[in-house]
Design an enzyme around this catalytic site. Structure first.
Site, PDB file in Angstrom:
ATOM      1  N   GLU A   1      31.333  30.642  37.456  1.00 33.42           N
ATOM      2  CA  GLU A   1      32.424  30.049  36.693  1.00 33.42           C
ATOM      3  C   GLU A   1      32.838  28.739  37.358  1.00 33.42           C
ATOM      4  O   GLU A   1      33.004  28.685  38.577  1.00 33.42           O
ATOM      5  CB  GLU A   1      33.635  30.980  36.680  1.00 33.42           C
TER       6      GLU A   1
ATOM      7  N   HIS B   1      36.552  41.678  40.436  1.00 30.29           N
ATOM      8  CA  HIS B   1      35.815  42.491  39.471  1.00 30.29           C
ATOM      9  C   HIS B   1      35.339  43.814  40.071  1.00 30.29           C
ATOM     10  O   HIS B   1      34.141  44.062  40.170  1.00 30.29           O
ATOM     11  CB  HIS B   1      34.587  41.718  38.974  1.00 30.29           C
TER      12      HIS B   1
ATOM     13  N   ASN C   1      31.774  38.188  33.962  1.00 26.11           N
ATOM     14  CA  ASN C   1      33.099  38.792  33.953  1.00 26.11           C
ATOM     15  C   ASN C   1      33.033  40.090  33.153  1.00 26.11           C
ATOM     16  O   ASN C   1      32.538  40.107  32.036  1.00 26.11           O
ATOM     17  CB  ASN C   1      34.111  37.843  33.325  1.00 26.11           C
TER      18      ASN C   1
END
Length: 545
Positions: free
Chosen positions: A400, A485, A523
């Protein structure tokens, strides 16, 4: 090498996502009052109550479960350890921003614990009042795990990035799940209900708030890497109005990890609001489930501890539930089940309970740009582009392009890299303390660092730039001691059956990210949501009268 980002998912149309996003936003606005009533004082569980269905946790798995149960006509109670974030503070906002954090920022801490805890090697965490704030940094022996605390779970504090996993990787991590059904039915269902939308590429190219993303994208392209736009549950139409100074700023007001006051389609505005609209949902906040055990005559006795806003236990209750759906997140569900197994409250749980945990290969890194390459003082806190190097067999990476929304020009390019890290850990019960720890060691993140280095060493070399080594510690390049995560701990078709049922305990289910074995490659919240959609559909059709 493309000159522009590629669309992220050819299997779900852009027009469909725009329609779904508009519908979800409109519904969230109208149903917010219903959710507030569902969590009113009159709805709070009392000692001795008996409920048909109890959902533990209100994150993605719990919210899906609550909606589909209530739609099936089943009265459902959700228990959430955090607050219902619906009351403005003295500043008129529900949430605080990142630049000026206060007690609302962190869960039961007296000092913030930001992922980037240093600047120029100087600690930048700030003192705050102890409070049941919205973000938890839970410390284990080798890693900090960031988790959302509040009605809506992680949806309150994440960067809203709604990314589908690569199909071939999904088939690798969850081989017992029909991938055709997931990509044909459950992923589209999840994305529609979540209100996923895409940034307008033309607006993105001119928006001052995405200067940082365009710079990192262009440097990635010039270094031989592909990029892709990232779908989002943040309303990009609202963001465009923020840019035009037509509405209150949220994504453009340094709001993300401590919650967004506007613009984000968090679960309290989508799934949970829709469940409340059925009239069959009740919500009990600031209660922690500490035990689950079989009840005489069927169902389960669930023990709850009610918390005050400073974390003090103000009451203990027991309720009976015909069915219990565990959705407290990878960490919460795994810790509870490991403790229940060790103490004999849930005898017969399989040996796989507590195993298969991973950090989704998370590692953070930052680069120092040249002074003639500004990243912009105004930055959207919602990422919109990622570097996609997952096809590299020597080290798959999805990175990201993250913001650094300090309000000042920093010339910093920041990234959260998601890698294919093979290492796993397990949760272990300590009989002496009654606590549950995690066996993850910081050095297990070395494969993630190695994979990310392949990408960012190349970019630095070709762009004549260097790493920042002052943001994650003193002379420390990699943010390798944290994860956003957490995944695994009660892996599907190992600790549970293929739909989240716990063998030997009818009516007890796992519905969250603990079902996914440590990694999704992107994600994970869309995957968690879609898997919960699949599982609850099967459970309702086969297990419930």
């Amino acid at each position: 090498m493309p000159s522009h980002p590629r669309p992220p998912s050819p299997e779900i149309s852009r027009r469909g996502l725009l329609r779904a996003g508009a519908a979800a936003a409109a519904f969230g606005a109208s149903a917010g009052a219903l959710l507030a009533r569902a969590s009113a004082a009159s709805a709070v569980l009392s000692d001795g109550d008996h409920v048909p269905a109890l959902v533990v946790g209100s994150g993605y798995g719990g919210a899906v479960t609550a909606l589909r149960l209530t739609q099936a006509g089943i009265a459902t109670s959700v228990v959430e350890m955090g607050m219902a974030w619906n009351t403005p503070g003295p500043d008129g906002n529900v949430f605080c921003d990142m630049i000026k954090p206060d007690q609302r920022s962190f869960w039961l801490r007296t000092r913030t614990d930001q992922p980037l805890g240093y600047f120029l090697g100087i600690p930048v965490n700030k003192p705050i009042g102890r409070y049941t704030g919205v973000l938890d940094s839970e410390a284990f022996s080798g890693i900090r795990v960031y988790q959302g605390r509040g009605l809506g779970g992680g949806s309150l504090v994440n960067g809203a990035m709604a990314v589908l996993p690569k199909r071939e990787y999904f088939e690798e991590i969850l081989p017992s799940v029909d991938a055709d059904a997931m990509y044909r039915t459950y992923f589209p269902r999840a994305m529609a209900a979540l209100g996923v939308n895409n940034v307008d590429p033309a607006w993105f190219e001119s928006a001052a708030c995405y200067r940082y993303a365009r710079l990192s994208r262009d440097e990635a392209h010039a270094s031989g890497y592909r990029t892709t736009f990232i779908p989002s549950v943040y309303d990009f139409a609202y963001m465009a109005q923020e840019q035009a100074n037509a509405v209150a700023r949220s994504a453009l007001g340094s709001e993300v990890i401590y919650g967004n006051n506007h613009g984000k389609r968090s679960l309290d505005k989508t799934y949970l609001a829709a469940a409340a609209a059925t009239g069959r949902l009740t919500v009990t906040t600031q209660h922690v489930v500490t035990a689950v055990a079989p009840a005489n005559g069927g169902g389960y006795v669930v023990t709850l501890t009610q918390l005050g806003t400073t974390g003090d236990a103000v009451n203990t209750k027991t309720v009976r539930a015909d069915r219990v759906f565990l959705a407290a997140g990878s960490v919460g569900t795994s810790k509870l089940l490991v403790a229940m197994k060790a103490t004999g409250k849930l005898p017969g749980l399989g040996d796989a309970v507590g195993h298969g945990w991973g950090n989704n290969g998370n590692v953070m890194v930052a680069r120092a740009n040249h002074v003639w390459q500004p990243t912009g003082s105004l930055q959207s806190a919602m990422p919109a582009v990622g570097i996609d190097n997952w096809a590299d067999p020597a080290g798959p990476v999805f990175a990201e392009i993250a913001p650094f929304p300090s309000g000042n020009e920093t010339w910093i390019s920041l990234y959260l890299a998601i890698t294919k890290n093979p290492h796993r850990a397990r949760f272990v019960y300590n009989a002496g303390t009654g606590a549950v720890d995690l066996t993850w060691r910081t050095e297990q993140n070395q494969p993630s660092i190695d994979a990310a280095s392949r990408v960012f060493d190349t970019i630095n070399r070709r762009q004549a730039t260097i790493y920042r080594s002052d943001l994650f510690g003193v002379c420390k390049v990699w943010g390798d001691d944290l994860t956003y995560h957490p995944l695994g701990g009660c892996v599907l078709d190992q600790a549970t059956d293929n739909y989240g049922r716990l063998p030997g305990h009818p009516g007890l289910y796992v519905m969250d990210g603990s079902l996914i074995p440590g990694s999704t490659g992107v994600n994970p919240f869309v995957t968690i949501t879609a898997l919960a959609e699949r599982n609850i559909e099967k459970i309702i059709s086969t297990d419930l009268p």
